[in-house]
Write an enzyme that holds these catalytic residues in place. Structure first.
Site, PDB file in Angstrom:
ATOM      1  N   ASP A   1      -1.563 -11.128   8.527  1.00 34.88           N
ATOM      2  CA  ASP A   1      -0.273 -10.444   8.672  1.00 34.88           C
ATOM      3  C   ASP A   1       0.715 -11.396   9.357  1.00 34.88           C
ATOM      4  O   ASP A   1       0.364 -12.104  10.303  1.00 34.88           O
ATOM      5  CB  ASP A   1      -0.450  -9.162   9.493  1.00 34.88           C
ATOM      6  CG  ASP A   1       0.732  -8.231   9.349  1.00 34.88           C
ATOM      7  OD1 ASP A   1       0.563  -7.152   8.756  1.00 34.88           O
ATOM      8  OD2 ASP A   1       1.841  -8.586   9.820  1.00 34.88           O
TER       9      ASP A   1
ATOM     10  N   HIS B   1      -4.859  -2.712   6.597  1.00 36.49           N
ATOM     11  CA  HIS B   1      -4.792  -3.584   7.770  1.00 36.49           C
ATOM     12  C   HIS B   1      -6.192  -3.676   8.371  1.00 36.49           C
ATOM     13  O   HIS B   1      -6.859  -2.645   8.545  1.00 36.49           O
ATOM     14  CB  HIS B   1      -3.897  -2.974   8.848  1.00 36.49           C
ATOM     15  CG  HIS B   1      -2.452  -2.829   8.482  1.00 36.49           C
ATOM     16  ND1 HIS B   1      -1.482  -3.676   8.966  1.00 36.49           N
ATOM     17  CD2 HIS B   1      -1.805  -1.925   7.702  1.00 36.49           C
ATOM     18  CE1 HIS B   1      -0.292  -3.300   8.509  1.00 36.49           C
ATOM     19  NE2 HIS B   1      -0.460  -2.230   7.736  1.00 36.49           N
TER      20      HIS B   1
ATOM     21  N   GLY C   1       4.253   5.886   7.397  1.00 33.75           N
ATOM     22  CA  GLY C   1       4.574   4.629   8.073  1.00 33.75           C
ATOM     23  C   GLY C   1       4.461   3.390   7.202  1.00 33.75           C
ATOM     24  O   GLY C   1       4.402   2.276   7.707  1.00 33.75           O
ATOM     25  N   GLN C   2       4.457   3.575   5.872  1.00 37.80           N
ATOM     26  CA  GLN C   2       4.313   2.429   4.968  1.00 37.80           C
ATOM     27  C   GLN C   2       5.644   1.729   4.769  1.00 37.80           C
ATOM     28  O   GLN C   2       6.641   2.375   4.437  1.00 37.80           O
ATOM     29  CB  GLN C   2       3.762   2.906   3.613  1.00 37.80           C
ATOM     30  CG  GLN C   2       3.486   1.766   2.641  1.00 37.80           C
ATOM     31  CD  GLN C   2       2.902   2.252   1.322  1.00 37.80           C
ATOM     32  OE1 GLN C   2       2.927   3.442   1.019  1.00 37.80           O
ATOM     33  NE2 GLN C   2       2.390   1.319   0.545  1.00 37.80           N
TER      34      GLN C   2
ATOM     35  N   HIS D   1      -2.214  -1.702   0.828  1.00 40.27           N
ATOM     36  CA  HIS D   1      -2.851  -2.702   1.696  1.00 40.27           C
ATOM     37  C   HIS D   1      -3.598  -2.017   2.811  1.00 40.27           C
ATOM     38  O   HIS D   1      -3.184  -0.979   3.309  1.00 40.27           O
ATOM     39  CB  HIS D   1      -1.825  -3.686   2.263  1.00 40.27           C
ATOM     40  CG  HIS D   1      -0.674  -3.040   2.962  1.00 40.27           C
ATOM     41  ND1 HIS D   1       0.399  -2.498   2.286  1.00 40.27           N
ATOM     42  CD2 HIS D   1      -0.438  -2.819   4.278  1.00 40.27           C
ATOM     43  CE1 HIS D   1       1.257  -1.998   3.152  1.00 40.27           C
ATOM     44  NE2 HIS D   1       0.768  -2.165   4.374  1.00 40.27           N
TER      45      HIS D   1
ATOM     46  N   ASN E   1      -1.437   2.713   5.725  1.00 39.93           N
ATOM     47  CA  ASN E   1      -0.255   3.571   5.769  1.00 39.93           C
ATOM     48  C   ASN E   1       0.172   3.900   4.346  1.00 39.93           C
ATOM     49  O   ASN E   1       0.206   3.011   3.489  1.00 39.93           O
ATOM     50  CB  ASN E   1       0.884   2.840   6.477  1.00 39.93           C
ATOM     51  CG  ASN E   1       0.551   2.506   7.924  1.00 39.93           C
ATOM     52  OD1 ASN E   1      -0.094   3.295   8.609  1.00 39.93           O
ATOM     53  ND2 ASN E   1       0.979   1.343   8.387  1.00 39.93           N
TER      54      ASN E   1
HETATM   55  P1  5GP Z   1       2.942  -1.352   6.473  1.00 37.47           P
HETATM   56  O1  5GP Z   1       3.882  -0.892   7.544  1.00 37.47           O
HETATM   57  O2  5GP Z   1       3.556  -1.273   5.096  1.00 37.47           O
HETATM   58  O3  5GP Z   1       1.589  -0.718   6.556  1.00 37.47           O
HETATM   59  O4  5GP Z   1       2.638  -2.872   6.800  1.00 37.47           O
HETATM   60  C1  5GP Z   1       3.203  -3.959   6.162  1.00 37.47           C
HETATM   61  C2  5GP Z   1       2.731  -5.200   6.892  1.00 37.47           C
HETATM   62  O5  5GP Z   1       3.058  -6.329   6.103  1.00 37.47           O
HETATM   63  C3  5GP Z   1       3.380  -5.415   8.262  1.00 37.47           C
HETATM   64  O6  5GP Z   1       2.375  -5.455   9.270  1.00 37.47           O
HETATM   65  C4  5GP Z   1       4.107  -6.746   8.108  1.00 37.47           C
HETATM   66  O7  5GP Z   1       4.045  -7.563   9.268  1.00 37.47           O
HETATM   67  C5  5GP Z   1       3.402  -7.400   6.943  1.00 37.47           C
HETATM   68  N1  5GP Z   1       4.252  -8.269   6.151  1.00 37.47           N
HETATM   69  C6  5GP Z   1       5.499  -7.983   5.662  1.00 37.47           C
HETATM   70  N2  5GP Z   1       5.978  -9.015   4.964  1.00 37.47           N
HETATM   71  C7  5GP Z   1       5.017  -9.986   4.986  1.00 37.47           C
HETATM   72  C8  5GP Z   1       4.947 -11.300   4.426  1.00 37.47           C
HETATM   73  O8  5GP Z   1       5.846 -11.789   3.758  1.00 37.47           O
HETATM   74  N3  5GP Z   1       3.807 -12.003   4.672  1.00 37.47           N
HETATM   75  C9  5GP Z   1       2.772 -11.481   5.406  1.00 37.47           C
HETATM   76  N4  5GP Z   1       1.701 -12.266   5.587  1.00 37.47           N
HETATM   77  N5  5GP Z   1       2.812 -10.250   5.946  1.00 37.47           N
HETATM   78  C10 5GP Z   1       3.926  -9.506   5.741  1.00 37.47           C
END
Ligand code: 5GP
Ligand code: ZN
Length: 119
Positions: free
Chosen positions: A33, A108, A99-100, A106, A93
């Site tokens: 991340d 985490h 919270g997505q 994906h 999420n």
């Molecule tokens: P969500 O809130 O959708 O569950 O999490 C998205 C995650 O993607 C976040 O933790 C954010 O830091 C990560 N993320 C967003 N853009 C990028 C990117 O360009 N590269 C990487 N490696 N992680 C990303």
């Protein structure tokens, strides 16, 4: 849709946006991340563009099973201490109220010594 040209995770799959890879095979990719909350924090994604778990069908059961069973191995590989003293957290999420922020499914995987930035 198997690929969304506007999706940042599809661009990571294609190599158009660089990432620090943890694991890759034909169907899935894992990468660190960009804004980690924990000492170990990487994401596992299907290579195919599936917006969230809400779009999963029975045909995706094997893929999701493979992702979930691989997560503990990758957590150890990335430096999480073994269960039960160490361990890891999985988080997925889904949707706005879930919270997505990135709408490509994906998981985490987080771990390492506490305190963490969040959670
Ligand atoms: P969500 O809130 O959708 O569950 O999490 C998205 C995650 O993607 C976040 O933790 C954010 O830091 C990560 N993320 C967003 N853009 C990028 C990117 O360009 N590269 C990487 N490696 N992680 C990303
Ligand atoms: Zn995508």
């Amino acid at each position: 849709m198997s690929h969304d040209p506007h999706c940042i995770f599809c661009k990571i799959v294609e190599g158009k946006i660089p990432s620090r890879k943890v694991y890759e095979d034909d169907e899935m990719l894992a990468f660190h991340d960009i804004a980690p909350w924990a000492p170990v924090h990487f994401l596992m994604i299907p290579k195919r563009h599936i917006p969230s778990m809400a779009q999963l069908t029975a045909d995706d059961a094997a893929l999701m099973g493979r992702m979930l069973t691989l997560a503990p191995q990758l957590a150890l590989q990335e430096g999480c201490k073994p269960y039960p003293e160490g361990g890891f957290r999985l988080l997925c999420n889904n949707g706005q109220e879930g919270g997505q922020e990135v709408h490509h499914l994906h998981i985490h995987v987080m771990g390492g010594p506490r305190p963490w930035l969040k959670g």
